[in-house]
Design an enzyme around this catalytic site. Sequence first.
Site, PDB file in Angstrom:
ATOM      1  CE  LYS A 113      -3.254   2.694   2.682  1.00  0.00           C
ATOM      2  NZ  LYS A 113      -3.918   2.882   3.974  1.00  0.00           N
ATOM      3  CB  ALA A 127      -8.619   7.651   4.375  1.00  0.00           C
ATOM      4  N   GLY A 128     -11.303   7.720   6.285  1.00  0.00           N
ATOM      5  CA  GLY A 128     -12.442   8.562   6.624  1.00  0.00           C
ATOM      6  C   GLY A 128     -13.747   7.816   6.827  1.00  0.00           C
TER       7      GLY A 128
END
Lengths: 65, 258
Positions: free
Chosen positions: B97, B184-185
Amino acid sequence: MKIVLNDAPYEFAGETLKDLLTQLDKSEQGIAIAINQQVVPKSLWRSTELNELSQVFIFESIAGG
Amino acid sequence: MSSLFIAGHEFHSRLFTGTGKYASADAMMASLAASGSELVTLSLRRMDLKNQTDNILLPLQQHGMKLLPNTSGARTAKEAVFAAELAREALETSWVKLEIHPDPRYLMPDGMETLLAAEELIKKGFVVMPYVHADPVLCKRLEEVGCQCVMPLGSPIGSNMGLASRPFLEIIIEQSTVPVIIDAGIGAPSDAALAMEIGADAVLVNTAMAVAKQPAQMGKAFRLAVEAGRMAYESGLGERRVQAQATSPLTDFLGALS
């Protein structure tokens, strides 16, 4: 001999990277080693000899996102 | 529900997970097991020579998880390539990643450095999963240089703000010929379900599961949400309309009363 390990001086009694891990009492699982900014493959740890100029970095895997 | 393939590897679960921020290794394993996730991210750092680190690797491997090392901490393409090479040795995987964030405050990914690093890592034989802004142009460029998927953000890392970038994510999903993983988030299972409903191929969740009071139950909640969202997407969602459309036939029998 004195080497530099993870940016600090370190008194090393052996010869090879494998000896260094033994001295540190660290498992080989999940770790990587670089000497002078070059990654050393695991297959070469037994035969890679250290000297006074060796800047060794050992990395370990930890939790992360 | 269909399987997801990345670089020839089949995933039955479309929920990818991070291993950070859990209170303990046991809590992490319980949460990940309940989530059904088959791919987990890990980080690398300089070894702590004085203390023994919790061994989370062994339980993850015993559970059959595929490991995805990240390049977290890298601020440039050069550092990220070095981190990826270290990770390949440490975890014996060529999957990475790719994340490069020069600014620790907002942890915004650096698109230019990411593209440079991706090109180099692909030449070196890595399977590159780049974490980037929800930037449709950048995602296309990453695909063109050979990334096996793209991982645009929903909102800043750990912010729990959900799919703040939704309009751009939808463009990325529409254009992409490689899997799109929203990372993310994602703060709630409903965010994950929405991501799947709009056609994301997978989501990556960490904070929302790790900091829950009951991480195992939250892991299951995310599993169900991802499955529900994907099933809905595959089933075909109805179009939104401004005006009402009757679900019952509008007969005029009431008119007969007057």
